[in-house]
Design a protein around this motif. Structure first.
Motif, PDB file in Angstrom:
ATOM      1  N   UNK A  19       0.857  -1.187   0.000  1.00 23.02           N
ATOM      2  CA  UNK A  19       0.000   0.000   0.000  1.00 23.02           C
ATOM      3  C   UNK A  19       0.889   1.231   0.000  1.00 23.02           C
ATOM      4  N   UNK A  20       0.553   2.318  -0.725  1.00 22.14           N
ATOM      5  CA  UNK A  20      -0.714   2.540  -1.420  1.00 22.14           C
ATOM      6  C   UNK A  20      -0.744   2.119  -2.891  1.00 22.14           C
ATOM      7  N   UNK A  21       0.276   1.407  -3.371  1.00 18.34           N
ATOM      8  CA  UNK A  21       0.285   1.083  -4.800  1.00 18.34           C
ATOM      9  C   UNK A  21      -0.941   0.273  -5.204  1.00 18.34           C
ATOM     10  N   UNK A  22      -1.425  -0.548  -4.315  1.00 20.25           N
ATOM     11  CA  UNK A  22      -2.679  -1.234  -4.648  1.00 20.25           C
ATOM     12  C   UNK A  22      -3.617  -1.211  -3.454  1.00 20.25           C
ATOM     13  N   UNK A  23      -4.928  -1.296  -3.760  1.00 21.81           N
ATOM     14  CA  UNK A  23      -5.897  -1.282  -2.665  1.00 21.81           C
ATOM     15  C   UNK A  23      -5.845  -2.601  -1.921  1.00 21.81           C
ATOM     16  N   UNK A  24      -6.265  -2.565  -0.675  1.00 13.91           N
ATOM     17  CA  UNK A  24      -6.211  -3.741   0.190  1.00 13.91           C
ATOM     18  C   UNK A  24      -7.611  -4.104   0.654  1.00 13.91           C
ATOM     19  N   UNK A  25      -7.951  -5.368   0.508  1.00 16.30           N
ATOM     20  CA  UNK A  25      -9.214  -5.887   1.016  1.00 16.30           C
ATOM     21  C   UNK A  25      -8.884  -6.857   2.140  1.00 16.30           C
ATOM     22  N   UNK A  26      -9.474  -6.647   3.292  1.00 14.09           N
ATOM     23  CA  UNK A  26      -9.198  -7.520   4.430  1.00 14.09           C
ATOM     24  C   UNK A  26      -9.414  -8.994   4.070  1.00 14.09           C
ATOM     25  N   UNK A  27     -10.500  -9.260   3.334  1.00 10.09           N
ATOM     26  CA  UNK A  27     -10.879 -10.660   3.076  1.00 10.09           C
ATOM     27  C   UNK A  27      -9.798 -11.432   2.332  1.00 10.09           C
ATOM     28  N   UNK A  28      -9.004 -10.742   1.481  1.00 14.76           N
ATOM     29  CA  UNK A  28      -8.028 -11.479   0.683  1.00 14.76           C
ATOM     30  C   UNK A  28      -6.870 -12.000   1.527  1.00 14.76           C
ATOM     31  N   UNK A  29      -6.716 -11.494   2.763  1.00 16.47           N
ATOM     32  CA  UNK A  29      -5.609 -11.920   3.621  1.00 16.47           C
ATOM     33  C   UNK A  29      -6.024 -12.948   4.664  1.00 16.47           C
ATOM     34  N   UNK A  30      -7.323 -13.181   4.767  1.00 15.63           N
ATOM     35  CA  UNK A  30      -7.793 -14.098   5.802  1.00 15.63           C
ATOM     36  C   UNK A  30      -7.626 -15.540   5.336  1.00 15.63           C
ATOM     37  N   UNK A  31      -7.109 -16.355   6.245  1.00 13.42           N
ATOM     38  CA  UNK A  31      -7.017 -17.791   5.990  1.00 13.42           C
ATOM     39  C   UNK A  31      -8.405 -18.338   5.749  1.00 13.42           C
ATOM     40  N   UNK A  32      -8.522 -19.277   4.819  1.00 12.56           N
ATOM     41  CA  UNK A  32      -9.850 -19.889   4.654  1.00 12.56           C
ATOM     42  C   UNK A  32     -10.315 -20.497   5.976  1.00 12.56           C
ATOM     43  N   UNK A  33     -11.597 -20.371   6.246  1.00 14.27           N
ATOM     44  CA  UNK A  33     -12.144 -20.978   7.459  1.00 14.27           C
ATOM     45  C   UNK A  33     -11.966 -22.487   7.372  1.00 14.27           C
ATOM     46  N   UNK A  34     -11.760 -23.153   8.500  1.00 15.39           N
ATOM     47  CA  UNK A  34     -11.616 -24.616   8.439  1.00 15.39           C
ATOM     48  C   UNK A  34     -12.894 -25.239   7.876  1.00 15.39           C
ATOM     49  N   UNK A  35     -12.744 -26.353   7.134  1.00 13.94           N
ATOM     50  CA  UNK A  35     -13.934 -26.969   6.547  1.00 13.94           C
ATOM     51  C   UNK A  35     -14.906 -27.442   7.628  1.00 13.94           C
ATOM     52  N   UNK A  36     -16.168 -27.418   7.279  1.00 13.72           N
ATOM     53  CA  UNK A  36     -17.175 -27.886   8.236  1.00 13.72           C
ATOM     54  C   UNK A  36     -16.934 -29.362   8.514  1.00 13.72           C
ATOM     55  N   UNK A  37     -17.122 -29.786   9.764  1.00 16.60           N
ATOM     56  CA  UNK A  37     -16.887 -31.207  10.063  1.00 16.60           C
ATOM     57  C   UNK A  37     -17.809 -32.083   9.224  1.00 16.60           C
ATOM     58  N   UNK A  38     -17.235 -33.125   8.665  1.00 15.37           N
ATOM     59  CA  UNK A  38     -18.056 -34.022   7.850  1.00 15.37           C
ATOM     60  C   UNK A  38     -18.791 -34.998   8.761  1.00 15.37           C
ATOM     61  N   UNK A  39     -19.961 -35.372   8.346  1.00 15.67           N
ATOM     62  CA  UNK A  39     -20.759 -36.295   9.156  1.00 15.67           C
ATOM     63  C   UNK A  39     -20.071 -37.654   9.196  1.00 15.67           C
ATOM     64  N   UNK A  40     -19.987 -38.207  10.396  1.00 16.66           N
ATOM     65  CA  UNK A  40     -19.371 -39.535  10.516  1.00 16.66           C
ATOM     66  C   UNK A  40     -20.376 -40.595  10.072  1.00 16.66           C
ATOM     67  N   UNK A  41     -19.903 -41.509   9.239  1.00 19.48           N
ATOM     68  CA  UNK A  41     -20.851 -42.569   8.849  1.00 19.48           C
ATOM     69  C   UNK A  41     -21.271 -43.378  10.077  1.00 19.48           C
ATOM     70  N   UNK A  42     -22.493 -43.773  10.072  1.00 15.70           N
ATOM     71  CA  UNK A  42     -22.987 -44.605  11.173  1.00 15.70           C
ATOM     72  C   UNK A  42     -22.238 -45.932  11.155  1.00 15.70           C
ATOM     73  N   UNK A  43     -21.832 -46.330  12.322  1.00 11.62           N
ATOM     74  CA  UNK A  43     -21.129 -47.614  12.396  1.00 11.62           C
ATOM     75  C   UNK A  43     -22.154 -48.688  12.793  1.00 11.62           C
ATOM     76  N   UNK A  44     -22.265 -49.680  11.916  1.00 10.68           N
ATOM     77  CA  UNK A  44     -23.213 -50.768  12.211  1.00 10.68           C
ATOM     78  C   UNK A  44     -22.683 -51.638  13.342  1.00 10.68           C
ATOM     79  N   UNK A  45     -23.518 -51.940  14.240  1.00 15.25           N
ATOM     80  CA  UNK A  45     -23.108 -52.802  15.349  1.00 15.25           C
ATOM     81  C   UNK A  45     -23.537 -54.230  15.088  1.00 15.25           C
TER      82      UNK A  45
END
Ligand SMILES: [Zn+2]
Ligand SMILES: [Zn+2]
Ligand SMILES: [Zn+2]
Length: 254
Positions: free
Chosen positions: A228-254
């Motif tokens: 900066x100031x050569x280029x504009x800055x957007x906060x969002x472009x510097x944020x780490x991607x949010x961790x992926x949503x937890x995947x549903x665990x397959x039901x374990x057959x008993x």
């Protein structure tokens, strides 16, 4: 997230604030005084007025008449902007993220917009109790309550959000934050704020009571964007991607 973006184009530059109090988005020009009404639609009465002082000029009165609006009970920011611009051709009036934004056409320390009276103030979110927004002029680095009073060279006070009434402050910080926090909201917002603060200082946009302090400074914040100031800055472009949503665990057959 308070500051979403900063840019110096077009001159003198601007930031986009995401109000932490209410979530409204505000364009705040650098080096230019302004006031913004609450987000529309708003309800007015026939003949309501707004008294606006531009820079050091005597206040001008804008009168709202029913013929200027499709529905006086649901007045939009775009309709308000049209009426205010017609009445005050010397200012910069726009619809900004749903609210009426009135900016001085001049830049510099005497650039300001003050809402000094009028029956439309309450509907538009402006104070009616005599309290004035202390930040009706351009944003500056540093605050002061007068000589021999509290002064802080690291605070950048933002214009009042008339959507919710909050006055947000940004704080410049000098010490490095841990590298493990890189990409986090806390670290990256801090870096943008420091960059904005140093831009203000470099351009001479200091509160006059702390300008000498700024001029004598020999250090800079460690966490800052060199691009900066050569280029504009957007906060969002510097944020780490949010961790992926937890995947549903397959039901374990008993
Ligand atoms: Zn707000
Ligand atoms: Zn009214
Ligand atoms: Zn970008």
């Amino acid at each position: 997230m308070p500051i979403k973006m900063i840019s110096i184009s077009p001159e003198p530059g601007h930031m986009i604030q995401h109000c932490a109090g209410c979530g409204a988005e505000h364009r705040i020009s650098l080096n230019r005084g302004a006031q913004k009404a609450k987000i529309g639609p708003v309800s007015l009465h026939a003949g309501d007025t707004l008294e606006i002082r531009v820079d050091a000029q005597p206040p001008a009165t804008v009168t709202f008449t029913p013929s200027d609006f499709a529905d006086l009970a649901r007045v939009t920011a775009a309709e308000l902007a049209h009426v205010v611009q017609r009445a005050l051709p010397g200012v910069i009036v726009s619809e900004d993220s749903g609210g009426l934004l009135i900016e001085s056409a001049t830049t510099g320390p005497n650039s300001r917009i003050e809402i000094v009276g009028g029956s439309a103030r309450a509907a538009l979110g402006f104070p009616t109790n005599g309290a004035a927004d202390p930040c009706h002029g351009p944003p500056v680095l540093g605050v002061s309550f007068g000589p021999e009073q509290i002064q802080d060279p690291n605070i950048l006070a933002l214009r009042r959000c008339n959507n919710c009434g909050s006055n947000e402050c940004l704080v410049r910080t000098f010490e490095a934050i841990g590298a493990e926090l890189s990409g986090s909201y806390v670290a990256e917002h801090r870096r943008i704020v420091n960059t904005l603060a140093e831009r203000c200082k470099a351009c001479g946009w200091s509160h006059p009571d702390v300008a000498a302090h700024h001029a004598a400074e020999t250090k800079k914040p460690v966490d800052i964007h060199a691009a900066f100031p050569e280029r504009e800055l957007h906060l969002a472009e510097f944020l780490r991607p949010a961790p992926p949503a937890p995947t549903a665990r397959p039901e374990v057959a008993r």
